[in-house]
Design an enzyme around this catalytic site. Structure first.
Site, PDB file in Angstrom:
ATOM      1  N   CYS A 209      19.727 100.814  65.125  1.00  0.00           N
ATOM      2  CA  CYS A 209      20.212 102.002  64.413  1.00  0.00           C
ATOM      3  C   CYS A 209      21.693 101.754  64.138  1.00  0.00           C
ATOM      4  O   CYS A 209      22.561 102.243  64.846  1.00  0.00           O
ATOM      5  CB  CYS A 209      19.995 103.259  65.243  1.00  0.00           C
ATOM      6  SG  CYS A 209      18.284 103.501  65.768  1.00  0.00           S
TER       7      CYS A 209
ATOM      8  N   ALA B 161      24.103 102.003  61.503  1.00  0.00           N
ATOM      9  CA  ALA B 161      25.191 102.642  60.749  1.00  0.00           C
ATOM     10  C   ALA B 161      26.230 103.267  61.690  1.00  0.00           C
ATOM     11  O   ALA B 161      25.860 103.754  62.765  1.00  0.00           O
ATOM     12  CB  ALA B 161      24.615 103.723  59.827  1.00  0.00           C
TER      13      ALA B 161
ATOM     14  N   CYS C 137      26.077 108.650  72.310  1.00  0.00           N
ATOM     15  CA  CYS C 137      27.384 109.321  72.359  1.00  0.00           C
ATOM     16  C   CYS C 137      27.196 110.786  72.730  1.00  0.00           C
ATOM     17  O   CYS C 137      27.795 111.681  72.137  1.00  0.00           O
ATOM     18  CB  CYS C 137      28.140 109.187  71.041  1.00  0.00           C
ATOM     19  SG  CYS C 137      27.305 109.939  69.631  1.00  0.00           S
TER      20      CYS C 137
END
Length: 503
Positions: free
Chosen positions: A276, A278, A407
């Site tokens: 993933c 980006a 995050c």
């Protein structure tokens, strides 16, 4: 979907989805300061609060105790509404040395700060990053009568050093002209109407700047303008702007995001998957760590994000990156591939190392003054992460390394996922992380103390929230500043697994 701690150009377990940095950011007229109506807000209906997420975990309350859990949770609330204490930039070591870029960056910062001597620090354990202390909050700034209101996302970028670009402007005072001194505010609730001539809602003061355009130019009916709208000259948090600053030599990243790539530790000649990928910060870092030798496959299911990854790879002159627009949950091939097929889907056991920087609730991002996802949206990430993780395990070669990161600070997306993975995939073992800069994992998911020590959780509330000024910098040892940078960063989580050779 929020992505995990990539670029810092734009920037929680919180008892409300809305937080204003009451302890640090100056109050705006009509509220927004300590104790005022902007100090804390709640939404009605289905708006998610981190309190809901937090209190859905009775095992966490049991592990910490009710009082300690509430205290920790209130501390997180405060910290996540402020920007990190340092701006982190990763040097593209494929093109230049850290020493050379450090010299150029120091000269650029002195130019931007008009001679103010702010140090540029090297990190002893992350030898490809540079740290710039963020000065602020500055409480003595005079507010001007002319105002510019920007959206929340634009506001986060300004708090981290950006100027204001026209697409981020929501409203201005009636008679704003090019060259006017203006005070810039963030509409953190998203209630200001585009083109309004005044706004009395909740807003947070971001600093002062010079308008590059008149009000009529900003809100021209000929179509939305692009480009610079307000040049910030007195931001509440003084951090350098990186607009067109050494673009092929620097990449803005949060500190934990840099740690992730070092933990995966890709080697020249290997085949790596960034599932993933980006916006490409970790992808390009992996390629640089491999000395651009081998193959880095980057995937994301949104075409514009893949375009951005390709642009970053070209800008940083990294040729081993191949980016594909593809859904990671479907990346495992069930049929034989054509010999010349480069992209997904892939056969089982195709990769030496895999990074799953998973889509997540983003509740560790800073600054974050508003969180408006529904509880349903937040809880939807766990099953998606498990689908991606399952594919990653099957694509990984025996003896290979899988690094999982987010995050966010929720237990369900972090430690609970680790516990699930170890139970579901007996072939996986947790492995020590190097470097280990953050804290250990959080109790409450049924992992042993030894297992928690193998995890890495960056908890912004682990350090006392404090402002930074030149006097503080001059009186601080470099080691103490590095220690502060390690702790006063975004909320982040990392787990490292090794896949055993036995079937």
């Amino acid at each position: 979907m929020p992505r995990c701690g990539g670029s810092t150009g734009a920037a929680a377990a919180c008892p409300a989805p809305m937080v204003t940095p009451a302890a640090a950011l100056p109050a705006a007229p009509g509220g927004g300061g300590p104790g005022g109506p902007g100090a804390r807000h709640t939404f009605s209906g289905t708006k998610c609060t981190a309190q809901q997420v937090w209190r859905k975990k009775p095992q966490l309350i049991t592990a910490l105790g009710t009082q300690e859990a509430e205290k920790k949770y209130q501390s997180l609330l405060s910290h996540l509404s402020h920007p990190p204490a340092f701006t982190t930039v990763r040097v593209n070591t494929h093109l230049a040395s850290v020493k050379h870029v450090k010299k150029l960056l120091f000269e650029e910062i002195q130019k931007q700060f008009k001679g103010l001597c702010v140090p540029v620090l090297e990190h002893p354990k992350l030898q490809d990053i540079l740290l710039i202390p963020v000065i602020g909050p500055r409480r003595d700034l005079k507010k001007h009568a002319s105002e510019v209101i920007v959206g929340a996302q634009c506001g986060y970028a300004v708090l981290r050093g950006a100027h204001v670009y026209v697409p981020g402007i929501v409203s201005t005072s009636r008679f704003v002209k090019a060259g006017d001194l203006v005070s810039v505010y963030s509409d953190i609730e998203g209630k200001c109407k585009r083109g309004a001539k005044e706004f009395d809602g909740v807003k947070v003061f971001l600093g002062n700047g010079i308008s590059e355009l008149s009000r009529s130019e900003i809100f021209s009916s000929n179509g939305q303008l692009k480009g610079l709208g307000v040049r910030m000259i007195e931001p509440v948090y003084l951090s350098p702007s990186f607009d067109n600053v050494l673009p092929s030599h620097l990449f803005l990243q949060n500190l934990p995001s840099v740690v992730v790539s070092h933990i995966l530790n890709p080697q020249p000649g290997e085949k790596i998957l960034d599932m993933c990928a980006a916006p490409g910060g970790k992808t390009t870092h992996l390629a640089a760590l491999m000395h651009d030798q081998g193959e880095v496959i980057a995937m994301d299911k949104i075409a514009n994000k893949i375009k951005k990854i390709k642009q970053n790879a070209e800008l940083l002159q990294l040729n081993c990156i191949k980016a594909f627009c593809y859904d990671g949950t479907k990346a495992l091939s069930v049929e034989k591939r054509e010999d010349k097929q480069e992209g997904p889907p892939f056969l089982p056991e195709s990769f030496d190392r895999i990074l799953l920087d998973a889509p997540c609730s983003g509740m560790g991002q800073r600054p974050n003054m508003v969180y408006s996802s529904t509880l349903k949206e937040v809880t939807s990430y766990q099953p998606l992460q498990r689908k991606l993780f399952t594919v990653a395990v099957k694509l990984l070669k025996p003896g290979g390394v899988l690094v999982y990161s987010t995050c966010t600070i929720t237990l369900s997306e972090n430690e609970e996922q680790v516990a699930w993975a170890l139970k579901t995939f007996p072939c996986l073992q947790l492995h020590p992380q190097e470097p280990h800069i953050g804290g250990e994992g959080m109790k409450g998911a049924g992992l042993s103390l030894d297992q928690l020590k193998l995890l890495q959780r960056f908890d912004p509330s682990a350090v006392t929230l404090q402002g930074m000024d030149i006097n503080y910098l001059q009186g601080s040892r470099e080691d103490d500043l590095i220690s502060l940078a390690n702790k006063d960063c975004i909320g982040f989580f990392i787990a490292k697994f090794i896949k055993s050779n036995s079937k």
